[in-house]
Write a protein that holds these residues in place. Structure first.
Motif, mmCIF file in Angstrom:
data_model
loop_
_atom_site.group_PDB
_atom_site.id
_atom_site.type_symbol
_atom_site.label_atom_id
_atom_site.label_comp_id
_atom_site.label_asym_id
_atom_site.label_seq_id
_atom_site.Cartn_x
_atom_site.Cartn_y
_atom_site.Cartn_z
ATOM 1 N N UNK A 281 0.550 -1.279 0.210
ATOM 2 C CA UNK A 281 -0.210 0.020 -0.156
ATOM 3 C C UNK A 281 0.819 1.321 -0.277
ATOM 4 N N UNK A 282 1.713 1.228 0.362
ATOM 5 C CA UNK A 282 2.713 2.485 1.091
ATOM 6 C C UNK A 282 3.130 3.238 -0.578
ATOM 7 N N UNK A 283 3.294 4.455 -1.055
ATOM 8 C CA UNK A 283 3.454 4.840 -2.082
ATOM 9 C C UNK A 283 5.766 4.957 -1.972
ATOM 10 N N UNK A 284 6.303 4.642 -0.230
ATOM 11 C CA UNK A 284 7.703 4.550 -0.405
ATOM 12 C C UNK A 284 7.869 3.433 0.862
ATOM 13 N N UNK A 285 8.978 3.287 1.077
ATOM 14 C CA UNK A 285 9.855 2.775 2.257
ATOM 15 C C UNK A 285 10.403 3.620 2.651
ATOM 16 N N UNK A 286 9.905 3.687 3.811
ATOM 17 C CA UNK A 286 11.064 4.705 5.045
ATOM 18 C C UNK A 286 12.198 4.203 5.422
ATOM 19 N N UNK A 287 12.616 3.066 5.184
ATOM 20 C CA UNK A 287 13.527 2.535 5.885
ATOM 21 C C UNK A 287 14.268 2.432 4.695
ATOM 22 N N UNK A 288 14.177 2.522 3.377
ATOM 23 C CA UNK A 288 14.884 3.109 2.079
ATOM 24 C C UNK A 288 15.582 4.086 2.238
ATOM 25 N N UNK A 289 16.941 5.044 2.626
ATOM 26 C CA UNK A 289 17.135 6.466 2.868
ATOM 27 C C UNK A 289 17.778 6.449 1.060
ATOM 28 N N UNK A 290 17.751 5.474 0.172
ATOM 29 C CA UNK A 290 18.076 5.724 -1.823
ATOM 30 C C UNK A 290 16.989 6.582 -1.933
ATOM 31 N N UNK A 291 15.445 5.967 -1.109
ATOM 32 C CA UNK A 291 14.525 6.580 -1.912
ATOM 33 C C UNK A 291 13.223 7.612 -1.050
ATOM 34 N N UNK A 292 14.157 8.740 -0.116
ATOM 35 C CA UNK A 292 13.612 9.590 0.485
ATOM 36 C C UNK A 292 14.544 10.679 -0.668
#
Length: 316
Positions: free
Chosen positions: A55-66
């Motif tokens: 459901x999430x549009x982003x993985x908050x654990x992945x610093x590269x996705x920020x």
């Protein structure tokens, strides 16, 4: 050889589904719109948290996705909001809704695990203390009294700080969930132990326990198969209510900085981070995680209150 015929009037065992529909719990649930609403809300919150990767549009654990260039975006219905950040972003460009879903999953897992651990310890010590009596009962209950004299939050902070100091720096974040589970369970098991002890002391004097003793049934089997089933009703209610309390305790510890690390957000961590920017105008960073925590604990507490009333024979 005579055949056995089943009379139409002969009672037969009702299927499990029929027994559930005729049970007191099912009747009580059908007549409690508040419990139904709380149950549906809890199922929605738990299901969405465990389906966070989908459901999430982003993985908050992945610093590269920020995305730092999208930091502090407001919710989508406010001017300046952008799709797909429905609830806005935080100071690091992390999607608030995605962080809430992942953070809820961490809080729920820690709450369930701490309740399971404290329940296992409390049931074991309560059965042993109530069945054995004497010096065994005195030692176990005095240890429980000592733990109860210390506030739960202070006990959890002390245990968390001690474990963190004993572990190498590189392992502290990895073992943070386990430390929280042990810290919360250390104070919570006493309530279960005292309840089970009181019920066990009543049950051990009854005829079925005395008969089991006369035929040399082992004490462990008596406690496990005969006494334990008769103590589960109040324990089930207490465990349901303590689940919400465990989630709140985890959130409090994380808010104080001795719980989950910022790289592995829980609801308490998200509230702590957002609280620093509450008066800077980015209110959504703290308000939405706090609302999720309130809804989660409220739904659990409402179900616990309903379960307590439904299983209370004096209210039937």
């Amino acid at each position: 050889m005579a055949s056995t015929e089943i009379s139409p009037d002969m009672p037969t065992a009702a299927p499990a589904k029929s027994r559930w529909r005729d049970s007191v719990l099912w009747w009580s649930l059908k007549h409690s719109s508040l419990a139904i609403a709380a149950g549906l809300l809890l199922v929605l919150l738990v299901a969405s948290s465990f389906l966070a990767p989908l459901l999430a549009v982003q993985d908050p654990y992945d610093l590269a996705a920020l995305e730092l260039w999208n930091a502090e975006l407001p919710p989508i219905w406010i001017e300046g909001g952008q799709w797909p950040y429905l609830l806005g972003t935080d100071i690091q460009g992390r999607d608030v809704l995605s962080a809430i879903l992942y953070g809820s999953r961490a809080s729920i897992i820690i709450g369930l695990a701490s309740v399971a651990l404290s329940l296992a310890v409390g049931l074991t010590f309560g059965l042993i203390a109530g069945y054995s009596g004497g010096w065994v009962d005195n030692i176990l209950m005095r240890v429980g009294d000592i733990l109860l004299s210390i506030p739960t939050i202070l006990m959890a902070i002390l245990v968390s700080a001690v474990f963190r100091e004993l572990l190498p720096t590189g392992l502290r974040d990895a073992f943070a969930p386990m430390i929280l589970i042990v810290a919360i369970s250390l104070a919570a098991w006493v309530q279960y132990a005292r309840t089970v002890r009181a019920l066990t002391m009543v049950e051990r004097s009854k005829e079925y326990v005395q008969a089991a003793r006369l035929i040399k049934v082992r004490p462990g089997k008596i406690m496990r198969k005969h006494i334990l089933p008769n103590t589960l009703t109040p324990i089930l209610v207490a465990a349901t209510l303590n689940f919400g309390l465990a989630i709140l305790t985890e959130a409090t510890l994380s808010f104080l900085g001795v719980g989950m690390p910022p790289t592995e957000p829980s609801l308490g961590t998200l509230i702590r981070i957002g609280n620093e920017y509450l008066f800077s105008g980015s209110w959504w960073i703290v308000v939405f995680p706090a609302a999720q925590l309130c809804l989660l604990v409220l739904s659990v507490n409402v179900l616990g209150d309903w379960l307590r009333d439904a299983l209370n024979p004096k209210l039937r």
